[in-house]
Design a protein around this motif. Structure first.
Motif, PDB file in Angstrom:
ATOM      1  N   THR B  47       0.835  -1.207   0.000  1.00  0.00           N
ATOM      2  CA  THR B  47       0.000   0.000   0.000  1.00  0.00           C
ATOM      3  C   THR B  47       0.866   1.252   0.000  1.00  0.00           C
ATOM      4  N   SER B  48       1.904   1.212   0.823  1.00  0.00           N
ATOM      5  CA  SER B  48       2.819   2.344   0.883  1.00  0.00           C
ATOM      6  C   SER B  48       3.493   2.559  -0.467  1.00  0.00           C
ATOM      7  N   ASP B  49       3.922   1.462  -1.089  1.00  0.00           N
ATOM      8  CA  ASP B  49       4.543   1.559  -2.420  1.00  0.00           C
ATOM      9  C   ASP B  49       3.583   2.182  -3.421  1.00  0.00           C
ATOM     10  N   ILE B 111      13.414   5.485 -17.731  1.00  0.00           N
ATOM     11  CA  ILE B 111      14.134   4.353 -17.139  1.00  0.00           C
ATOM     12  C   ILE B 111      13.239   3.653 -16.116  1.00  0.00           C
ATOM     13  N   ASN B 112      13.215   2.305 -16.215  1.00  0.00           N
ATOM     14  CA  ASN B 112      12.386   1.541 -15.288  1.00  0.00           C
ATOM     15  C   ASN B 112      12.801   1.791 -13.840  1.00  0.00           C
ATOM     16  N   LEU B 113      11.810   1.946 -12.975  1.00  0.00           N
ATOM     17  CA  LEU B 113      12.110   2.070 -11.555  1.00  0.00           C
ATOM     18  C   LEU B 113      12.429   0.678 -11.021  1.00  0.00           C
ATOM     19  N   ILE B 173      10.708  17.870  -7.440  1.00  0.00           N
ATOM     20  CA  ILE B 173      11.900  17.135  -7.025  1.00  0.00           C
ATOM     21  C   ILE B 173      11.537  15.668  -6.822  1.00  0.00           C
ATOM     22  N   GLY B 174      12.311  14.799  -7.462  1.00  0.00           N
ATOM     23  CA  GLY B 174      12.122  13.362  -7.279  1.00  0.00           C
ATOM     24  C   GLY B 174      13.139  12.835  -6.285  1.00  0.00           C
ATOM     25  N   VAL B 175      12.720  11.877  -5.457  1.00  0.00           N
ATOM     26  CA  VAL B 175      13.602  11.307  -4.444  1.00  0.00           C
ATOM     27  C   VAL B 175      13.516   9.783  -4.505  1.00  0.00           C
ATOM     28  N   THR B 176      14.694   9.129  -4.508  1.00  0.00           N
ATOM     29  CA  THR B 176      14.755   7.674  -4.356  1.00  0.00           C
ATOM     30  C   THR B 176      15.694   7.379  -3.210  1.00  0.00           C
ATOM     31  N   LEU B 177      15.225   6.588  -2.268  1.00  0.00           N
ATOM     32  CA  LEU B 177      16.012   6.292  -1.073  1.00  0.00           C
ATOM     33  C   LEU B 177      15.919   4.799  -0.777  1.00  0.00           C
ATOM     34  N   VAL B 185      12.659   3.303  -2.114  1.00  0.00           N
ATOM     35  CA  VAL B 185      11.373   3.995  -2.092  1.00  0.00           C
ATOM     36  C   VAL B 185      11.479   5.194  -3.023  1.00  0.00           C
ATOM     37  N   THR B 186      10.583   5.262  -3.961  1.00  0.00           N
ATOM     38  CA  THR B 186      10.644   6.316  -4.975  1.00  0.00           C
ATOM     39  C   THR B 186       9.411   7.193  -4.880  1.00  0.00           C
ATOM     40  N   SER B 187       9.617   8.494  -4.815  1.00  0.00           N
ATOM     41  CA  SER B 187       8.487   9.412  -4.801  1.00  0.00           C
ATOM     42  C   SER B 187       8.953  10.777  -5.314  1.00  0.00           C
ATOM     43  N   GLY B 188       8.057  11.748  -5.249  1.00  0.00           N
ATOM     44  CA  GLY B 188       8.398  13.087  -5.724  1.00  0.00           C
ATOM     45  C   GLY B 188       7.432  14.099  -5.155  1.00  0.00           C
ATOM     46  N   VAL B 189       7.797  15.357  -5.276  1.00  0.00           N
ATOM     47  CA  VAL B 189       6.965  16.405  -4.699  1.00  0.00           C
ATOM     48  C   VAL B 189       7.052  17.660  -5.567  1.00  0.00           C
TER      49      VAL B 189
END
Lengths: 510, 198
Positions: B47-49, B111-113, B173-177, B185-189
């Protein structure tokens, strides 16, 4: 006698084989259960599970995203680190500087540095961390011809580290096409004054430390336009000796003939979405102050034209505007479209757009007489002499007695009697308490001479004030509120020699 | 002498059955408990993903121009634009992504995540009045579970306020951590302020 043989079956033992089998079975069961417990505990031991690591990353990322969303500017933007400012969080009026960074070494922590302090660990054992950015070029809009080159000097406390509120003001002004230069005490007074002399207007924001601001009088001597929102600088700039303030969401527009208030109706005007601190020019205002709007019956939004007297006898060297909102700690986002529109036009006027205030005068009877009378469906007229060539803008009468409709008009004079209708107002309202009610009329040019100022009520309980001696009163039966005033007065129903409390406001024409 | 034989009793069939049932129940209950906990944890992670993936794309779309800035705007791809752009860097307004779908999810450049094989991310843009759009991003996990996030966008977005000076704003801004052995975990804001390099 046969001897019986008793066997106590309660004390029977198990054979070795039974014991071995049962122990083996029990061991197997215990091993199975233990395995389940071990697997379970391993599954939920946070340090060792992939899910925990992922959740940990998600929490850290959520915090990072929340901070990034509010960024107001960047001093570092790479794939492994970002240094950016966010609005004030500790109440000191200054932005906070945040730096999120990862060294790039697998296993190193993601850290956060707050205002340059030592980095704190946000999450450990980072295997990868990447930031990517989308930038959007925003082209300057083509300015209207009259605004081209409208450079504004905004005076702040520290131009190297402006507060969130100051940056908000700057962004707002830029969104209105002004080119804004920030200068603060760190730049020096000479630099501020030299720059002020070159721009089109100076914006004195309400967050300036007034105790450190020593150049008010020097600024006031410049011919550049000045817009002030600081309550403690009104005396140095010559608006008034002192101010008070009150919480209000509303200003009362008293003059909509000025460039700043063009398009606004006279009367109450909601200018903010919540209660905000409004500054009032309370003590010894300039005798030439043009009051455009009041708050709580005290002057709030006002201008002084070049060449006019300041409160202390000095002469205004340029256009001066006082706006009542956006003082210390105020939030621009609390202003609604009315508040923003008045602010923008105030600054535009300070830069030279629009005319200076016209000289307004009155003719008729400004005295509140003591006698009271009135009923509905009568056109009440009072004779008044106009001494100037004029453009009449509004008519005011001292009326009330009921919450109902009222309407004003102006008639020409013919041989001492009302004659032709020149102009009439829209319908206005009176309240139960008597007071001055002003209604705008279509600006109409008049030659000097005698005229008849008229009003009419909708309600039989509405009243006016009158005096038994004056230039003359006439009455004419007609439901003017509903039907409009008669085009030609005709023969008066009643004739008196007194006067009523009614006057017209006009602009003197050359 | 008369031999005495002790009468020896084994476990009866009933006893064996009952004990076996009890042990079986115990084992079953413990395994069900472990399985349930694992499923719950997995579902929460999934769900978080889904939420992060949906948010990343939703925020990315929100900062696009309301309508095509380069030619006469139409809803959907404008003439001359690829109906199947290789990446989202090639789209220039919101409704270009009106029926966008990708499997697996990709970053802006195509590019594939990592860690999202079998996942699908799709976009629906609904044309409201001439002044507004509704953006829906749906993320579907390999298990078939899905999540939809919605956003409303007006014609005059916050970052589109006209201003008197040229400026390049950071709008997204995109963030992958990735930490430990966990998946990244990949997201953006999207940014709410006019944030530029200083």
């Amino acid at each position: 006698m046969r001897k019986s043989c008793k066997v106590d079956i309660r004390n029977q033992g198990h054979t070795l084989i039974e014991m071995v089998i049962s122990l083996t079975a029990t061991t197997l069961l215990m091993a199975g259960l233990s395995a389940a417990v071990v697997v379970t505990s391993k599954a939920f031991r946070p340090e060792t599970t992939a899910m925990y690591a992922r959740t940990n990353a998600a929490v850290a990322e959520s915090d990072l995203l929340s901070d990034l969303r509010l960024a107001t500017g960047f001093t570092e933007r790479t794939s492994k680190a970002a240094t950016f400012n966010v609005p004030d969080r500790d109440g000191d009026g200054k932005q906070e500087k945040l730096r999120y960074a990862w060294s790039g070494t697998s296993g190193a922590p993601l850290t956060l540095s707050y205002n340059g302090l030592a980095p704190q660990v946000i999450t450990n054992d980072v295997r990868s961390f990447a930031l990517s950015y989308v930038t959007t070029p925003l082209a300057a809009v083509v300015l209207p011809a009259e605004q081209t080159g409208s450079q504004i000097l905004m005076v702040v406390n520290d131009s190297a580290n402006p507060s969130w509120g100051e940056l908000n003001r700057k962004s707002l002004l830029e969104s209105w096409n002004f080119q804004v230069t920030l200068l603060g005490f760190n730049d020096g007074e000479d630099v501020i004054l030299a720059t002020a002399a070159k721009v089109k207007a100076v914006y004195l924001n309400g967050e300036i430390d007034s105790k450190r601001f020593k150049i008010g009088a020097s600024l006031s001597a410049l011919s550049v336009g000045i817009l002030n929102e600081h309550p403690d600088l009104v005396d140095e700039l010559g608006f008034a000796e002192a101010t008070t303030s009150t919480a209000s969401m509303i200003v009362y527009v008293t003059d909509n003939s000025h460039y700043i208030t063009t398009g606004f109706s006279t009367g109450s005007c909601l200018m903010a979405t919540v209660l905000t601190n409004a500054v009032q020019l309370s003590t010894t205002p300039s005798p030439n102050l043009n009051s455009l709007a009041t708050v709580g019956s005290k002057i709030a939004l006002a201008t002084i034209d070049p060449g006019k007297l300041l409160y202390d006898g000095r002469i205004a060297a340029g256009r001066r505007v006082m706006i009542p909102w956006m003082t210390t700690g105020s939030n621009l986002l609390l202003l609604n479209n009315n508040g923003l529109d008045l602010t923008r036009k105030s600054l535009e006027w300070a830069t030279g757009l629009g005319n200076v205030s016209v000289e307004l005068k009155k003719f008729g009877y400004e005295t509140v007489f003591s006698n009271e009378n009135g009923t509905s469906s009568i056109q009440y007229a009072t004779r008044a002499k106009l001494a100037d060539k004029a453009r009449v803008r509004s008519i005011s009468a001292y009326v009330g007695g009921a919450f109902d409709q009222v309407r004003f008009a102006l008639y020409s004079d013919k041989s001492g009697q009302p004659d032709k209708l020149i102009v009439q107002s829209d319908i206005g309202m009176t309240t139960t308490a008597l007071g001055w009610v002003a209604l705008n009329v279509t600006p109409t040019d008049l030659a000097p001479g005698d005229y008849w100022l008229s009003f009419s009520f909708k309600n039989a309980y509405q009243r006016y004030r009158y005096n038994s001696s004056g230039a003359g009163e006439r009455n004419k039966s007609n439901a003017a509120v509903s039907n409009g005033f008669l085009g030609t007065w005709g023969t008066s129903t009643n004739t008196y020699s007194g006067a009523r409390s009614i006057y017209a406001t006009y602009e003197v024409l050359p | 002498m008369k031999a005495i034989y002790a009468i020896r009793h084994g476990l009866s069939l009933v006893e064996v059955v009952v004990s076996t049932l009890l042990v079986g129940l115990l084992l079953t209950a413990s395994l069900v408990s472990v399985g349930g906990a694992a499923r719950t944890t997995f579902a929460a992670t999934q769900t978080s993903d889904m939420m992060y993936l949906a948010q990343q794309l939703l925020e990315e779309i929100s900062i696009l121009a309301f309508e095509d800035p380069n030619q006469t705007p139409v809803f959907g791809m404008e003439p001359g634009e690829s109906t199947v752009p290789a990446s989202r860097t090639q789209v220039d307004d919101i409704d270009d992504l009106a029926n966008w779908s990708e499997t697996p999810p990709k970053d802006r450049t195509g590019i594939n995540l990592p860690s999202y094989i079998g996942w699908t991310r799709s976009v629906k843009v609904i044309q409201g009045s001439a002044q507004d759009r509704t953006i829906e991003v749906t993320v579907t996990a390999p298990s078939g579970r899905s999540m939809t996030l919605k956003a409303f966008r007006s014609k005059e977005g916050g970052s589109l306020q006209p201003q008197g000076v040229n400026q390049t704003l950071v709008t997204w801004i995109g963030v992958t951590l990735q930490t430990g052995a966990g998946a990244g975990v990949t997201s953006g804001v999207s940014l709410v302020n006019h944030a530029a390099d200083q």
